[in-house]
Design an enzyme around this catalytic site. Structure first.
Site, PDB file in Angstrom:
ATOM      1  N   HIS A  98     -35.807  58.104  20.962  1.00 34.57           N
ATOM      2  CA  HIS A  98     -36.292  58.819  22.147  1.00 34.57           C
ATOM      3  C   HIS A  98     -36.155  57.974  23.408  1.00 34.57           C
ATOM      4  O   HIS A  98     -36.228  58.500  24.519  1.00 34.57           O
ATOM      5  CB  HIS A  98     -37.749  59.253  21.961  1.00 34.57           C
ATOM      6  CG  HIS A  98     -38.676  58.156  21.544  1.00 34.57           C
ATOM      7  ND1 HIS A  98     -38.673  57.610  20.280  1.00 34.57           N
ATOM      8  CD2 HIS A  98     -39.642  57.492  22.231  1.00 34.57           C
ATOM      9  CE1 HIS A  98     -39.600  56.673  20.208  1.00 34.57           C
ATOM     10  NE2 HIS A  98     -40.189  56.577  21.373  1.00 34.57           N
ATOM     11  N   GLY A 146     -33.601  59.070  16.103  1.00 40.12           N
ATOM     12  CA  GLY A 146     -34.558  59.998  16.695  1.00 40.12           C
ATOM     13  C   GLY A 146     -35.528  60.520  15.661  1.00 40.12           C
ATOM     14  O   GLY A 146     -36.692  60.762  15.968  1.00 40.12           O
ATOM     15  N   LEU A 148     -37.645  59.213  13.247  1.00 40.52           N
ATOM     16  CA  LEU A 148     -38.065  57.812  13.263  1.00 40.52           C
ATOM     17  C   LEU A 148     -38.139  57.186  11.879  1.00 40.52           C
ATOM     18  O   LEU A 148     -38.367  57.852  10.877  1.00 40.52           O
ATOM     19  CB  LEU A 148     -39.421  57.692  13.962  1.00 40.52           C
ATOM     20  CG  LEU A 148     -39.406  58.067  15.449  1.00 40.52           C
ATOM     21  CD1 LEU A 148     -40.815  58.066  16.024  1.00 40.52           C
ATOM     22  CD2 LEU A 148     -38.510  57.135  16.246  1.00 40.52           C
ATOM     23  N   SER A 375     -27.805  55.036 -16.246  1.00 39.40           N
ATOM     24  CA  SER A 375     -27.856  56.477 -16.506  1.00 39.40           C
ATOM     25  C   SER A 375     -26.789  57.230 -15.716  1.00 39.40           C
ATOM     26  O   SER A 375     -26.215  58.198 -16.197  1.00 39.40           O
ATOM     27  CB  SER A 375     -29.236  57.038 -16.159  1.00 39.40           C
ATOM     28  OG  SER A 375     -30.224  56.535 -17.028  1.00 39.40           O
ATOM     29  N   GLU A 396     -35.199  55.451  -2.547  1.00 41.02           N
ATOM     30  CA  GLU A 396     -34.058  56.327  -2.285  1.00 41.02           C
ATOM     31  C   GLU A 396     -33.794  56.557  -0.801  1.00 41.02           C
ATOM     32  O   GLU A 396     -32.634  56.761  -0.406  1.00 41.02           O
ATOM     33  CB  GLU A 396     -34.249  57.674  -2.994  1.00 41.02           C
ATOM     34  CG  GLU A 396     -34.078  57.612  -4.500  1.00 41.02           C
ATOM     35  CD  GLU A 396     -35.316  57.117  -5.228  1.00 41.02           C
ATOM     36  OE1 GLU A 396     -35.208  56.782  -6.431  1.00 41.02           O
ATOM     37  OE2 GLU A 396     -36.400  57.069  -4.591  1.00 41.02           O
TER      38      GLU A 396
END
Length: 651
Positions: A98, A146, A148, A375, A396
């Site tokens: 911002h 932007g 955040l 996996s 993640e």
């Protein structure tokens, strides 16, 4: 020297020269500091002017970061302003997006040829390049910010690439707001950076105390930020964010620190413009996201009055020119897919095989995983190329952010793998990745109820819908090991975000090694001149459709079976042709919830084809643990349910 010779004897000369040298240096340092202070004020002025012209924006958030930006862009960072994305340049990320006006102003002051003062005044205007938050439409922006809390993960990916892949001298700087440090993704990134000792990364916390609607939780508790970042393995430096010399010293110390990333904890004030803020807006609530309005003229007048040189400028330091542009030639499998005709192979296994083959032909191919590599079978790549594999652990959001950073400026082609269900946690990173024009390849395993006993928390049943909503995404769902290898190869050469859904169950080989695949090109795997219904499947459900085909054929009913291969783009032409040839009857069967998956994609593709009867078999309701075959039967996506649906449609 002439002055020294005149004033001192030969024996006194060495000591007097040293004293004179120190005094001259002090004078130049003072002049340099004043120039940087003036540059900071220029950044404030332009930020206020731009947001006033736009009648919107965040001038006070820009004002708190002005000195940091001035020192970074004119003392610390090494870059060629004429080629912002040169691979040798230091990288900069404005995570507090911002505050975009101060970023635009910084590049204008640094001498970017594509930005004029008039451009700054077009901030947020429709059709203009200077948008409300930064995007890579601008050549000096690597990633959109932007939303955040995401910038540091991307910066960590850039820094990892610089330190371990490029082995280059460029450094990475990321400015965050103190409010966004409440985001867990910030601390995922800190854990990653500390673990990998990214001493080429500087995380800058602009601690200006005030959030949007309230003060931040820590306000100006600088020591708390220091302790937190130190606990993640950072070299933490507390600094007055409005003191030019203190900032220079802190950035210089960061460059000298080895074996640790650095965190600069900058105590600043939102809306800061001068030391005595009694008649200003410094440190006042209620100004977030607002132009200064009728206060602007008075604030600008006072800033200009306290600035010695309104054209102040220091040329940015230039980088070492050692890296060349990346090799963007096509990436190919080192050998064609090769499987025995009677073999059963899970597509997740074929993913690892294909990735290793790509790694054999291109140094740009890298892989990362979230502690699921045994996996997802990314472990196959790791064993072959450990130096090009990044373990991101169970985080993640950071996993995806690091991947986005690794792919910036084309330095690598990152393949990111985890269970498909866990990509949902990083959806905002993926959404922002699209805006960032990110080039990442996401591979999700353990999709759908066919994984069996692990239960619904591990079953991705929303992933296809999620990735289909991303504007730049290509969505693959290969159904056998051959098509999986080709999907991986295609993804490596497809710009943007790609998602490949892999399956856990081992299934039969459908295609020969010389079969060709393309984006938006489906395959008809069963066909006759008397087909009554088109059945479309993908992954495990394609094999259920093939079983249904054999059962129905024994009953004298022929169906056309289609392997969709890519859900986005989808082969609209083949679908229209097939449904037209089968009496406008079509059935889709998918290991996914009904919303947004295969059935939805096919329905959209046929939405302008009149008279189509479409039956959708999908997982309805939340499943439970159990054998995969049993769950597919219970939830209506097994071969027997395809047979029933066909017969009902023909009744």
């Amino acid at each position: 020297l002439h002055l020294a010779r005149c004033c001192f004897s030969r024996s006194e000369l060495p000591s007097c020269l040293f004293v004179l040298f120190r005094r001259v240096c002090r004078v130049f340092k003072m002049a340099d500091n004043q120039t940087l202070k003036d540059i900071a004020n220029r950044l404030r002025i332009y930020s206020i002017e731009a947001t006033s012209a736009a009648n919107s924006g965040h001038p006070t958030s820009c004002m708190s970061a002005a000195e940091v930006m001035a020192v970074l862009f004119h003392h610390t960072m090494k870059y060629d302003v004429t080629v912002p994305r040169d691979p040798n340049n230091d990288r900069f990320i404005l995570s507090k997006g911002h505050a975009a006006p101060v970023l635009y102003a910084a590049w204008y002051v640094a001498g970017h040829r594509g930005i004029t003062h008039d451009d700054l005044l077009q901030l947020r205007k429709f059709g203009h390049m200077l948008e409300g938050h930064p995007t890579p439409k601008l050549d000096f922006v690597d990633v959109a910010t932007g939303s955040l809390g995401q910038g540091l993960s991307v910066g960590a990916g850039m820094a990892y690439t610089g330190k371990y892949f490029d082995k280059a001298s460029y450094r990475v700087f990321c400015i965050m707001g103190d409010g966004e440090s409440a985001e867990g993704s910030v601390w995922e990134a800190c854990a990653f950076a500390g673990h990998y000792k990214l001493d080429n990364l500087v995380a800058i916390f602009d601690v200006n105390r005030l959030g949007q609607s309230d003060p931040t939780s820590l306000q100006h508790d600088i020591e708390a930020y220091v302790k937190r970042t130190e606990s993640f393995g950072f070299n933490a430096i507390a600094v007055d964010g409005h003191d030019i010399q203190a900032l220079k010293d802190a950035f210089d110390a960061a460059e000298k620190c080895k074996g640790k990333p650095t965190a600069l904890i900058c105590k600043t004030y939102k809306g800061y413009a001068w030391d005595n803020a009694a008649d200003g807006i410094s440190d006042l609530m209620g100004w977030h996201g607002k132009p200064l309005g009728d206060r602007a003229a008075g604030v600008l007048e006072k800033i200009k009055a306290s600035t010695k040189d309104l054209n102040a400028f220091i040329a940015p330091p230039k980088p070492e020119m050692k890296l060349s542009a990346p090799d963007l030639s096509p990436i190919k499998l080192s050998s064609p897919p090769k499987y025995d005709a009677d073999a059963k192979v899970a597509t997740r296994v074929a993913y690892g095989t294909a990735l290793k083959k790509l790694g054999e032909t291109s140094q740009r191919v890298v892989a990362m995983d979230g502690d699921t590599k045994n996996s997802t079978f990314a472990i196959t790549f790791q064993k072959a190329f450990p130096e090009r594999f990044i373990e991101c652990f169970i985080a993640e959001q950071n996993l995806v952010g690091v991947g986005v950073g690794c792919g910036c400026r084309g330095r690598t082609v990152p393949f990111i793998s985890t269970f498909s269900a866990f990509f949902t946690r990083a959806f905002d990173q993926l959404r922002m990745g699209a805006i960032s024009q990110a080039n990442i390849k996401c591979v999700g395993s353990h999709a759908g109820i066919s994984i069996g006993e692990d239960g619904p928390s591990q079953m991705a049943l929303e992933d296809l819908a999620m990735f289909r909503t991303i504007p730049t995404a290509t969505v693959f769902y290969p159904s056998d090991p051959v098509s999986m290898e080709r999907a991986v190869e295609l993804a490596a050469n497809t710009e943007g975000i790609c998602f490949i859904r892999s399956s856990r169950p081992a299934t039969i080989v459908l295609y020969g090694s010389d079969e060709e695949f393309g984006l938006g090109k489906a395959k008809i795997v069963r066909k006759s001149d008397s087909d009554k219904v088109t059945v479309v499947g993908c992954g495990v459900t394609l094999h259920e459709a093939l079983k249904a085909h054999d059962t129905l054929k024994a009953d004298g009913i022929n169906i056309r079976v289609v392997d969709i291969f890519t859900l986005k783009p989808i082969d609209q032409g083949l679908l229209v042709e097939s449904v037209s040839a089968t009496g406008n009857r079509i059935i889709t069967v998918e290991d996914h919830y009904p919303e947004g998956g295969l059935g939805g994609a096919v329905a959209e593709a046929l939405s302008e084809t009149s008279g189509v009867v479409h039956k959708r078999l999908a997982v309805r309701g939340i499943p439970s643990s159990g054998p995969g075959a049993k769950l597919m039967e219970v939830h209506g996506i097994s071969a027997s349910h395809v047979v029933t649906a066909v017969k009902e449609m023909l009744a």
